[in-house]
Design a protein around this motif. Structure first.
Motif, PDB file in Angstrom:
ATOM      1  N   PHE A 131      44.680  65.796  24.032  1.00 24.95           N
ATOM      2  CA  PHE A 131      43.351  66.190  23.554  1.00 24.95           C
ATOM      3  C   PHE A 131      43.300  66.485  22.057  1.00 24.95           C
ATOM      4  O   PHE A 131      42.383  67.145  21.592  1.00 24.95           O
ATOM      5  N   LEU A 132      44.280  66.027  21.291  1.00 26.64           N
ATOM      6  CA  LEU A 132      44.345  66.418  19.880  1.00 26.64           C
ATOM      7  C   LEU A 132      43.411  65.597  18.994  1.00 26.64           C
ATOM      8  O   LEU A 132      42.999  66.051  17.937  1.00 26.64           O
ATOM      9  N   GLY A 147      47.551  58.050  18.347  1.00 24.17           N
ATOM     10  CA  GLY A 147      47.090  56.985  17.456  1.00 24.17           C
ATOM     11  C   GLY A 147      45.568  56.893  17.455  1.00 24.17           C
ATOM     12  O   GLY A 147      44.944  56.941  18.512  1.00 24.17           O
ATOM     13  N   VAL A 148      44.981  56.762  16.273  1.00 18.18           N
ATOM     14  CA  VAL A 148      43.511  56.725  16.196  1.00 18.18           C
ATOM     15  C   VAL A 148      42.947  55.452  16.833  1.00 18.18           C
ATOM     16  O   VAL A 148      41.787  55.403  17.225  1.00 18.18           O
ATOM     17  N   ASN A 149      43.785  54.412  16.946  1.00 21.35           N
ATOM     18  CA  ASN A 149      43.322  53.167  17.561  1.00 21.35           C
ATOM     19  C   ASN A 149      43.939  52.945  18.948  1.00 21.35           C
ATOM     20  O   ASN A 149      43.910  51.827  19.474  1.00 21.35           O
ATOM     21  N   GLN A 152      36.441  60.636  21.560  1.00 20.51           N
ATOM     22  CA  GLN A 152      36.392  59.171  21.670  1.00 20.51           C
ATOM     23  C   GLN A 152      37.788  58.542  21.554  1.00 20.51           C
ATOM     24  O   GLN A 152      37.968  57.359  21.848  1.00 20.51           O
ATOM     25  N   GLN A 153      38.778  59.361  21.119  1.00 23.42           N
ATOM     26  CA  GLN A 153      40.114  58.811  20.870  1.00 23.42           C
ATOM     27  C   GLN A 153      41.192  59.397  21.781  1.00 23.42           C
ATOM     28  O   GLN A 153      42.300  58.864  21.824  1.00 23.42           O
ATOM     29  N   ASP A 165      35.475  60.309  30.848  1.00 26.88           N
ATOM     30  CA  ASP A 165      34.242  59.575  30.559  1.00 26.88           C
ATOM     31  C   ASP A 165      34.182  58.253  31.316  1.00 26.88           C
ATOM     32  O   ASP A 165      33.097  57.684  31.494  1.00 26.88           O
ATOM     33  N   SER A 166      35.327  57.769  31.782  1.00 26.05           N
ATOM     34  CA  SER A 166      35.364  56.527  32.565  1.00 26.05           C
ATOM     35  C   SER A 166      35.211  56.798  34.058  1.00 26.05           C
ATOM     36  O   SER A 166      35.370  55.889  34.877  1.00 26.05           O
ATOM     37  N   GLY A 167      34.961  58.074  34.411  1.00 24.45           N
ATOM     38  CA  GLY A 167      34.699  58.398  35.811  1.00 24.45           C
ATOM     39  C   GLY A 167      35.889  58.914  36.594  1.00 24.45           C
ATOM     40  O   GLY A 167      35.799  59.141  37.792  1.00 24.45           O
ATOM     41  N   PHE A 168      37.011  59.130  35.932  1.00 29.35           N
ATOM     42  CA  PHE A 168      38.192  59.657  36.619  1.00 29.35           C
ATOM     43  C   PHE A 168      38.146  61.183  36.672  1.00 29.35           C
ATOM     44  O   PHE A 168      37.630  61.830  35.771  1.00 29.35           O
ATOM     45  N   ASP A 169      38.704  61.724  37.736  1.00 30.52           N
ATOM     46  CA  ASP A 169      38.915  63.160  37.876  1.00 30.52           C
ATOM     47  C   ASP A 169      40.272  63.435  37.230  1.00 30.52           C
ATOM     48  O   ASP A 169      41.289  62.954  37.712  1.00 30.52           O
ATOM     49  N   VAL A 170      40.292  64.170  36.109  1.00 34.43           N
ATOM     50  CA  VAL A 170      41.501  64.270  35.288  1.00 34.43           C
ATOM     51  C   VAL A 170      42.178  65.622  35.463  1.00 34.43           C
ATOM     52  O   VAL A 170      41.551  66.667  35.290  1.00 34.43           O
TER      53      VAL A 170
END
Length: 308
Positions: free
Chosen positions: A4-5, A290-292, A9-10, A18-23
């Motif tokens: 989570f650092l 990594g930002v990408n 969005q990254q 955000d993709s619907g997974f229970d994390v």
């Protein structure tokens, strides 16, 4: 915290949610979020009498059981670095697999004999040399004076750049945001047991993946009923278990040659159940910070999960 650092969005934790997974995020024992115990006190040496064997035997299965009983659903697993090691060892012993849909292993570490990190190699030799400067130190906390002195002694070796510790340990990461690195260094490295680092050092030395070696035959016999510690046989991982492995060309810890050794152990895996993604410019930390990484790794990882 490593998931989570970056921005939402990254960071993989947020992207999966955000993709619907229970994390569900697990902390390894000994880190500042996980220092409690039913009977032992983290300020006492007894608490720290464990290596990654115990993470394989107890902690990861307990985590899986907890999530499975909360959700009633089989899990997708994501691990990075040590998180891949304990998963592979668990899978090889038939643990977890009945509650697992698939596993994604980023910078997979099973073999460490080709790692190119100069400070890591020095540290491994020091840990195996009876760790003279650390005798009696059960908790390896980089913020404690005895441990800091040990690290400083490594920094005096030629070829070790302690002004850039992250690169010294992990290889030259291509794609990190400076503010993310600053935040990571405020939170890491966390405490672990000295015994855990000795066990990892044995993995470097021996070139095999085996249980903790007590170095005296009589003690190994006492613990395992045999003179040498049992090996985790990765060829025993079920060949129909969907696996996603992603590794980098600049990784000084999960070196390409060691990852290829791991892939050789998985050569009988069912072809459609093993996905590999090699990223030439990535080093060890790019996979989580990594930002990408979303474009380079996570989109493919989520597509892989979607198939199962």
């Amino acid at each position: 915290m490593t998931w989570f650092l970056n921005s939402p969005q990254q960071s993989l934790g947020f992207i999966l949610a955000d993709s619907g997974f229970d994390v569900w995020i697990a902390n390894t024992r000994g880190t500042r979020f996980s220092r409690q115990h039913a009977t032992l006190d983290a300020s006492k040496p007894e608490y720290w009498n464990w290596s990654w064997d115990e993470l394989v035997d107890y902690d990861l299965p307990a985590t899986f059981d907890f999530v499975y009983h909360q959700t009633g659903q089989k899990l997708h697993y994501v691990g990075h670095s040590l998180g891949t090691l304990i998963a592979l060892a668990s899978f090889s012993e038939g643990k977890l697999v009945d509650k697992l849909r698939s596993a994604a292993l980023l910078s997979p570490v099973a073999y460490l004999s080709h790692m190119t990190t100069s400070i890591g190699i020095l540290a491994a030799k020091a840990f195996l040399g009876e760790i003279i400067s650390l005798v009696g130190v059960a908790e390896f906390n980089p913020k404690v004076e005895a441990v800091a002195q040990f690290l400083n002694s490594l920094c005096k070796n030629p070829g070790v750049d302690c002004y850039d510790l992250l690169t010294s340990f992990t290889g030259k990461n291509c794609c990190l945001n400076a503010s993310t690195v600053d935040m990571a260094l405020k939170n890491e490295p966390q405490s672990t047991s000295t015994k855990n680092l000795v066990h990892l050092s044995q993995t470097v030395r021996d070139g095999t993946l085996s249980k903790f070696n007590y170095e005296f035959q009589v003690m190994n016999v006492e613990h395992y009923g045999q003179g040498r510690p049992p090996i985790y046989n990765l060829s025993n991982i079920p060949t129909n278990l969907p696996l996603f492995l992603s590794y980098g060309g600049r990784d000084a810890l999960a070196d390409v040659e060691d990852v290829e050794n791991l892939l050789d152990k998985l050569k009988f895996h069912q072809g459609d159940k093993l996905t590999t993604l090699f990223i030439k410019d990535y080093a060890h930390v790019d996979f989580i910070m990594g930002v990408n990484a979303k474009e380079m790794v996570y989109n493919a990882l989520i597509a892989f999960f979607g198939r199962y």
